[in-house]
Design an enzyme around this catalytic site. Structure first.
Site, PDB file in Angstrom:
ATOM      1  N   HIS A 188       0.835  -1.208   0.000  1.00 20.87           N
ATOM      2  CA  HIS A 188       0.000   0.000   0.000  1.00 20.87           C
ATOM      3  C   HIS A 188       0.874   1.265   0.000  1.00 20.87           C
ATOM      4  CE1 HIS A 188      -3.755   2.213   1.170  1.00 20.87           C
ATOM      5  NE2 HIS A 188      -2.873   3.039   1.708  1.00 20.87           N
ATOM      6  N   GLU A 189       1.827   1.308   0.926  1.00 21.58           N
ATOM      7  CA  GLU A 189       2.677   2.506   1.023  1.00 21.58           C
ATOM      8  C   GLU A 189       3.580   2.652  -0.200  1.00 21.58           C
ATOM      9  OE1 GLU A 189       1.859   4.674   3.216  1.00 21.58           O
ATOM     10  OE2 GLU A 189       0.574   3.306   4.356  1.00 21.58           O
TER      11      GLU A 189
ATOM     12  N   HIS B  30       1.678   4.554  -2.748  1.00 23.57           N
ATOM     13  CA  HIS B  30       1.719   6.004  -2.509  1.00 23.57           C
ATOM     14  C   HIS B  30       3.060   6.587  -2.967  1.00 23.57           C
ATOM     15  CE1 HIS B  30      -2.028   6.666  -0.400  1.00 23.57           C
ATOM     16  NE2 HIS B  30      -1.762   5.797   0.547  1.00 23.57           N
TER      17      HIS B  30
ATOM     18  N   GLU C  42      -5.078   7.485  -2.843  1.00 22.10           N
ATOM     19  CA  GLU C  42      -5.557   6.178  -2.384  1.00 22.10           C
ATOM     20  C   GLU C  42      -5.837   5.241  -3.557  1.00 22.10           C
ATOM     21  OE1 GLU C  42      -4.624   6.193   1.128  1.00 22.10           O
ATOM     22  OE2 GLU C  42      -6.111   4.622   0.861  1.00 22.10           O
TER      23      GLU C  42
HETATM   24 ZN    ZN Z   1      -3.166   5.152   2.013  1.00 20.64          ZN
END
Ligand code: ZN
Length: 514
Positions: free
Chosen positions: A275-276, A279, A305
């Site tokens: 997830h990170e 980003h 997101e």
């Molecule tokens: Zn996030």
């Protein structure tokens, strides 16, 4: 010196200072000794003052006045007036628009309100921690009430054309209205509730093998391999550990991520790392011509997101991804994963189970947690719901949307930090991210019909390349709505996300029809 050049110079200094401040925050979350807290707060406060001077001073207003009749007013519908002989590119125009947005935001809020919000939010967070620990909503209630009043005042200062909540939402998802989100969420809500009911009635996958301990050092090895394979370049980033995982930009070539490890939670660390990374890849992928300016970052929280969730869920929890990675994971954990085949592993990491806690929710129920918060916070801001009635309203919505009711407020209305920080209008961006991601995935699939085959061979470069070309390189030059329109040819739409879930979970749970 031209106005644009002077404004760019001030922006450059502000960006450098913001990156210094971000470095200090990163240090505070990772390595700083506890005793340094007070001095660090003083350092941050000085930095914030210097940044404010470079983004909101009278001089900035004068410079913006070259293109705008009144820099304190809303961005004019017809755009800016061009001065004689000036040839403004798409990037120049976006730069002026975003500088104006930043300036107007700062000068619209009286200093007293900004200070009161900061002080209340900081004290309220302490009270929230204690209230959650003691499971005592009444302890947090007066603080929540005060933060709602301050948020209404903030909305009134910023201005809005529809409802007050518009102004709050606009801080995180510029250009998206409450009415639009309401519409989209209403249809999403219906589809998700039905899907969750059908899944709950189906035979559940066996995920018991994930509940055994997986030693942390080996988890680190695997996470680092995945992270670099996804294209996260360690010459321009690094991964450390923190209590809550985050991504932070310290410069054009320095975007860092954090993760957390727990022996009993193999998939939690892994998917939070992916997830990170999602980003970080976004921030690292902005166009060269935007470097060092305020345009060199994600255009909205929702689009941010969409990137993290596409990597985490649509790629990271897909079968092709594990076709490549499961054998490697089994090499690292030979005894733990001895009898686990691809099908069993894939079903286990995609288990759907309505639960009380948002941050532990699966891909299907997650958006229902968000819709619930969106409905409640709108009612709090409009005054339709009083803070006294909030815990009851929470339980009711939880039952309607998820089919589960928390026994305690600690597991219910007190679970999230956002409201205690004074952040209203933030929650919807998480679910918008899911919707944008599915809309983008549809187009990506059309452009790259064989991308799943590459993913199955451990090659996600075509995916990253597509995201860079269509999304990352624009930074904040294009708004969320413009990106969606340009990529998909239409507006924000929940249908692709629903179709994606129906297909994936229809197969996974062997649902009939649908
Ligand atoms: Zn996030």
């Amino acid at each position: 010196m031209s106005a644009l050049k002077e404004l760019r110079g001030l922006d450059r200094e502000a960006r450098l200072l913001e990156h210094v401040a971000a470095t200090m925050s990163w240090d505070q979350e990772t390595y700083m000794p506890e005793g340094a807290v007070d001095e660090r707060a003083a350092q941050q406060s000085l930095l914030q003052g210097l940044i404010h001077e470079r983004t909101s001073s009278q001089r900035v207003g004068e410079l913006l006045g070259r293109w705008l009749h009144d820099p304190r007013a809303q961005w004019p519908a017809q755009g800016v007036s061009r001065t004689d002989g000036e040839d403004l590119s798409e990037v120049d125009l976006a730069f002026i628009r975003e500088k104006h947005r930043q300036y107007r935001h700062a000068v619209s809020l009286p200093e007293r309100l900004v200070r009161e919000m900061a002080e209340t939010a900081s004290r309220s967070q302490n009270e929230w921690v204690l209230a959650r620990k003691e499971n005592d909503f009444s302890r947090f209630k007066p603080w929540l009430e005060k933060l709602i009043i301050l948020n209404r005042e903030t909305a009134d200062c910023l201005g809005y054309s529809g409802v007050r909540y518009d102004a709050l939402l606009d801080q995180y998802e510029p250009g998206v209205s409450t009415a639009e989100v309401k519409d989209v969420f209403a249809s999403l809500r219906k589809s998700l509730v039905s899907l969750v009911q059908r899944i709950s009635a189906a035979e559940q996958p066996d995920g018991s093998f994930l509940e055994q301990p997986f030693p942390v050092p080996q988890q680190v090895t695997f996470n680092e391999e995945v992270m670099t394979a996804l294209g996260y370049d360690l010459r321009r980033g690094r991964m450390d550990r923190s209590a809550h995982p985050f991504t932070t930009t310290l410069g054009s070539d320095d975007v860092r991520i954090t993760t957390r490890y727990d022996e009993k939670l193999l998939t939690s660390a892994l998917f939070s790392t992916i997830h990170e990374v999602g980003h970080a890849l976004y921030e690292l992928g902005v166009g060269e011509e935007l470097r060092g300016t305020l345009l060199a970052e994600g255009t909205s929280l929702g689009i941010h997101e969409s990137q993290s969730r596409m990597w985490e869920n649509m790629i990271g929890r897909s079968k092709p991804f594990w076709q490549h990675w499961l054998p490697r994971l089994q090499q690292i954990f030979p005894s733990e994963l001895k009898n686990v085949d691809l099908e069993r592993f894939y079903r286990a990491i995609n288990r759907v189970a309505p639960s009380l806690i948002r941050v532990e929710a699966d891909e299907v129920t997650y958006s229902l947690h968000i819709i619930m918060r969106f409905e409640l916070e709108q009612a709090l801001i409009s005054g339709d719901l009083s803070t006294g009635d909030l815990p009851g309203a929470w339980r009711e919505k939880s039952r309607d949307l998820l089919g589960v009711v928390p026994d305690t407020d600690a597991q219910g209305v007190l679970q999230d930090v956002h409201w205690s920080m004074g952040a209203f209008g933030y929650f919807p961006t998480y679910a918008l991210g899911n919707l944008y991601a599915a809309q983008f995935l549809n187009v990506m699939e059309r452009d790259l019909p064989l991308f799943r085959e590459s993913v199955a061979q451990g090659n996600t470069a075509p995916v990253l390349d597509w995201l860079r070309r269509n999304i990352h390189r624009y930074g904040r030059v294009r708004s969320a709505a413009e990106l969606v329109q340009q990529i998909t040819g239409g507006p924000l739409d929940p249908a692709p996300f629903v179709a994606y879930l129906e297909k994936k979970y229809g197969e996974l749970y062997r649902l009939q029809g649908g």
